[in-house]
Write an enzyme that holds these catalytic residues in place. Structure first.
Site, PDB file in Angstrom:
ATOM      1  N   CYS A 357      -4.651 -26.995  11.437  1.00  0.00           N
ATOM      2  CA  CYS A 357      -4.411 -25.714  12.108  1.00  0.00           C
ATOM      3  C   CYS A 357      -4.176 -25.814  13.622  1.00  0.00           C
ATOM      4  CB  CYS A 357      -5.523 -24.716  11.770  1.00  0.00           C
ATOM      5  SG  CYS A 357      -7.106 -25.395  11.359  1.00  0.00           S
ATOM      6  N   ARG A 386     -11.571 -36.954   7.053  1.00  0.00           N
ATOM      7  CA  ARG A 386     -12.900 -36.412   7.331  1.00  0.00           C
ATOM      8  C   ARG A 386     -13.944 -37.475   6.995  1.00  0.00           C
ATOM      9  NH1 ARG A 386     -12.076 -30.232   4.905  1.00  0.00           N
ATOM     10  NH2 ARG A 386     -10.328 -29.727   6.288  1.00  0.00           N
ATOM     11  N   GLN A 404      -3.204 -32.193   2.496  1.00  0.00           N
ATOM     12  CA  GLN A 404      -3.275 -30.777   2.146  1.00  0.00           C
ATOM     13  C   GLN A 404      -1.882 -30.187   1.984  1.00  0.00           C
ATOM     14  OE1 GLN A 404      -5.559 -29.407   5.617  1.00  0.00           O
ATOM     15  NE2 GLN A 404      -7.242 -28.916   4.227  1.00  0.00           N
ATOM     16  N   ASP A 406      -0.748 -27.521   3.171  1.00  0.00           N
ATOM     17  CA  ASP A 406      -1.311 -26.617   4.167  1.00  0.00           C
ATOM     18  C   ASP A 406      -0.224 -25.761   4.814  1.00  0.00           C
ATOM     19  OD1 ASP A 406      -3.420 -25.574   5.525  1.00  0.00           O
ATOM     20  OD2 ASP A 406      -3.596 -27.182   6.977  1.00  0.00           O
ATOM     21  N   HIS A 408       0.262 -22.163   7.637  1.00  0.00           N
ATOM     22  CA  HIS A 408      -0.312 -21.114   8.476  1.00  0.00           C
ATOM     23  C   HIS A 408       0.750 -20.061   8.728  1.00  0.00           C
ATOM     24  CE1 HIS A 408      -2.983 -24.550   9.165  1.00  0.00           C
ATOM     25  NE2 HIS A 408      -3.917 -23.617   9.222  1.00  0.00           N
ATOM     26  N   LYS A 493     -12.451 -14.894   3.440  1.00  0.00           N
ATOM     27  CA  LYS A 493     -11.368 -15.601   2.761  1.00  0.00           C
ATOM     28  C   LYS A 493     -11.307 -15.205   1.291  1.00  0.00           C
ATOM     29  CE  LYS A 493     -14.321 -19.671   1.959  1.00  0.00           C
ATOM     30  NZ  LYS A 493     -14.439 -21.126   2.041  1.00  0.00           N
ATOM     31  N   HIS A 539      -4.678 -18.829   7.377  1.00  0.00           N
ATOM     32  CA  HIS A 539      -4.763 -20.209   6.883  1.00  0.00           C
ATOM     33  C   HIS A 539      -4.644 -20.142   5.359  1.00  0.00           C
ATOM     34  CE1 HIS A 539      -7.030 -21.572  10.658  1.00  0.00           C
ATOM     35  NE2 HIS A 539      -7.138 -20.259  10.689  1.00  0.00           N
TER      36      HIS A 539
END
Length: 666
Positions: A357, A386, A404, A406, A408, A493, A539
């Site tokens: 992000c 991570r 991911q 991912d 946004h 979320k 997100h």
């Protein structure tokens, strides 16, 4: 005569009871059937023991086995206590620590007496038998309030050093409680508990395994033995659970990956995956599918750096809140000959990104954005790292390096509901295309520890609710529900919970409505009024991560992936060597049609070849011999089917081509 208590029941009726009455008394007054069935009670919303006296006029809901979630929680808590009692009865001198209920059972951490080795699997049958003996004794479970000093004195006198240490840290003024099992064993516990051990089914639990555990989870402390069990309300539930475990073991993605030659993991790269060619085919097919999906939905794909300066992570808040989970490296290679600690100033450090992000906001911030540019949808197959503990790593399901799907979405306030609605529809299509027709959508609400005002949380939660309603998903068909306290600290979320082929649920996709990070990283656009405004940042992910989602797919399908995802979609196997040339011709025509195909020309019996390729989960085996070569046919053996069928080669190619086409391109 003392004034009667007014006890309000769920059906709206009110029972008048004498002072000092308990929920058990109310159950008995209603009828002997309910008195026998009652397990606990909710008094003014609080779950309590049946024997707990009312403090005044109260609302009461009696808990029975029909209230399965609460009943299971109570039963598993009691199984844990019975486990501790059994261990101490069999092995005097054993120290006990804590034993909570878990998602499907219970455990208790204990320390074996100094006179014997730590507990092992060999001890479990005897412990189980002792537990059944305690359950059948129907020992009353009785609550008492004790002072902190009473607890300390008792545990110290009995050599329970762990319990004594814990008791010493309890607050002076707090009411502390213990529960007696009969008159000869007790443990400190907040409760509540069932009325007696006899409310447990002696045939509805099983001790599963033992493992090492550290006191208070700190490896610097004493090592204990953790005894795990599974506990249920009746034997039928236990048998069903054990069957699910057996089926899950067959579907274990790590086992199937070895059989299918998909990937492996090894110590030289803890938590990172070595993808083999066949496994990476699955990855590439999913990646191509997702790219088509997001392209159609108006996303623009980007690629951002793996390593960024710590100052960026400081601005985003990750350096302060998430640093222990990040892989951090010095900005310059330190001189190993220098003595002393490395510099700790954030400006001197870089970090592998744990999420995408902040980097996407960096892209958004390039150039001035107008309200006309919004919504701006940025997508990335973003590789993240991570620093997960070694003990938490688990195949593809918990890794340190992951990618991911991912994205946004930067949008205006008035665009939030429509963007979330569109995402709900996109996610639903993806899950159904991949074989998950059964999924639930949950709204995770504000946690206790959060940032932002109540008004902001009201607004954000309301927007997500409205979007799900607009998508027609806020109903029982989609398992719609709300999860109090489960939101992120900065935003509520939506979560997607998939149910797999054997009834397990997996939380995968999410979408979060975030007003915090755009503020921290100074994202803005020029609104119609000519002033700068902050965009809302949504997100969102559908797979969550490719690694974990592939693991879920392997287990959901037990390795029998849909043909379009299968690494090898067909194998042409010969019965006799005279058919080798024809097998090569069949392979060539299948490849020309876009089918992932291999040939098996080995001098082995056909039954051997069938078994081997079935183990590798190849969807279709095309068997050819002299007759098939002469007639331009193939004998198709489909995975999981007993019968084969002989069809013309052209027909087989057409069938395979259809099955090999991804669902979004059919």
């Amino acid at each position: 005569m003392s004034e009667l208590l007014k006890i309000s029941l769920p059906d709206g009726s009110v029972r008048e009871m004498p002072q000092g009455s308990t929920p058990a008394d109310v159950a008995a007054a209603i009828g002997p059937g309910l008195a026998k069935a009652a397990l606990a009670a909710r008094v003014d919303g609080e779950l309590v023991d049946l024997s707990r006296p009312f403090g005044g006029d109260s609302s009461l809901a009696l808990v029975t086995s029909r209230d399965e979630e609460e009943a299971l929680e109570l039963a598993r808590h009691d199984y844990a206590h019975v486990l501790a009692e059994a261990v101490q009865a069999l092995f005097p001198g054993t120290q006990i620590t804590f034993g909570p209920a878990t998602e499907d059972g219970f455990y208790y951490d204990v320390m074996a007496p100094a006179s014997r080795e730590p507990f092992s699997m060999d001890d479990l049958p005897a412990i189980e038998e002792k537990m059944r003996e305690i359950i059948k004794a129907d020992k009353p479970l009785r609550r008492e309030a004790w002072s902190r000093q009473q607890l300390i004195d008792k545990w110290t006198a009995e050599g329970e050093t762990f319990k004594a240490e814990w008791a010493e840290e309890l607050p002076e003024g707090e009411e502390l409680t213990v529960y007696w099992s009969g008159d000869d064993w007790l443990d400190m516990c907040r409760g509540p508990h069932l009325p007696s051990t006899g409310k447990l089914d002696p045939q509805a639990f099983k001790l599963m395994r033992v493992a090492g555990a550290y006191w208070r989870g700190d490896q610097r402390n004493a090592q204990l033995t953790r005894i795990y069990g599974t506990g249920w309300l009746n034997k039928k539930q236990l048998d069903a659970h054990l069957h699910r475990l057996e089926e899950a073991a067959k579907r274990d993605h790590r086992k199937l990956a070895r059989e299918m030659d998909l990937f492996h993991l090894q110590e030289e790269a803890h938590g990172s995956v070595f993808w083999h060619p066949k496994g990476y085919v699955v990855w590439r097919e999913l990646e191509a599918y997702m790219r088509r999906a997001v392209d159609r939905a108006g996303y623009r794909e980007v690629k951002t750096p793996q390593v960024m300066d710590a100052r960026q992570w400081e601005k985003s808040g990750h350096w302060g809140k998430y640093r222990e989970n990040m892989f951090v490296i010095p900005d310059e290679i330190p001189n190993v000959e220098d003595e002393g600690p490395l510099v700790s100033d954030a400006a001197e450090w870089m970090a592998l990104k744990p999420m995408n992000c902040p980097a996407h906001i960096v892209i958004f911030n390039q150039g001035i954005k107008s309200y006309r540019d919004l919504p701006m949808r940025i997508y990335e197959n973003g590789c993240c790292h991570r620093n997960e503990p070694h003990g938490a790593l688990h195949g593809l399901m918990r890794v340190r390096q992951f990618t991911q799907d991912d994205a946004h979405i930067f949008c205006r306030e008035d665009q939030i509901v429509d963007e979330v609605r569109k995402f709900c529809e996109l996610a639903g299509r993806v899950y159904k295309d991949l074989g998950f027709d059964n999924y639930a959508i949950k709204l995770a609400l504000r946690p206790e520890n959060r940032i932002g005002t109540d008004a902001e949380w009201d607004q954000a939660e309301g927007e997500l609710r409205t979007a799900v309603e607009a998508a027609g998903l806020a109903n029982d068909n989609y398992g719609w529900g709300e999860l109090p306290g489960e939101g992120a600290f900065y935003a509520p979320k939506l979560e997607w919970h998939l149910t797999d082929a054997i009834g397990r649920t997996w939380q995968v996709g999410t979408i979060q409505s975030d007003r915090n990070m755009p503020e921290r990283l100074d994202a803005s656009y020029i609104a119609e009024d000519g002033e700068k405004h902050r965009p809302i940042m949504l997100h969102r992910a559908i797979f969550g991560s490719y690694e974990r989602f592939i693991g879920i797919l392997i287990e959901h399908y037990a390795g029998k992936l849909p043909v379009w995802l299968a690494p090898v979609q067909a194998v042409v196997a010969t019965i006799v060597s005279d058919a080798d040339d024809y097998a090569r011709k069949v392979e060539a025509e299948l490849k020309a049609a876009g089918i992932r195909v291999e040939t098996d020309l080995r001098n082995e019996k056909i039954n051997y070849k069938v078994r081997e390729h079935s183990l590798a989960k190849v969807p279709h085996l095309l068997v050819v011999g002299k007759r098939e070569a002469d007639e331009s046919t193939v004998a198709i053996r489909t995975l999981g089917e007993q019968q084969q069928k002989v069809v013309p080669l052209a027909e087989a190619i057409a069938m395979l081509k259809q099955e090999a086409t991804p669902p979004d391109l059919r």
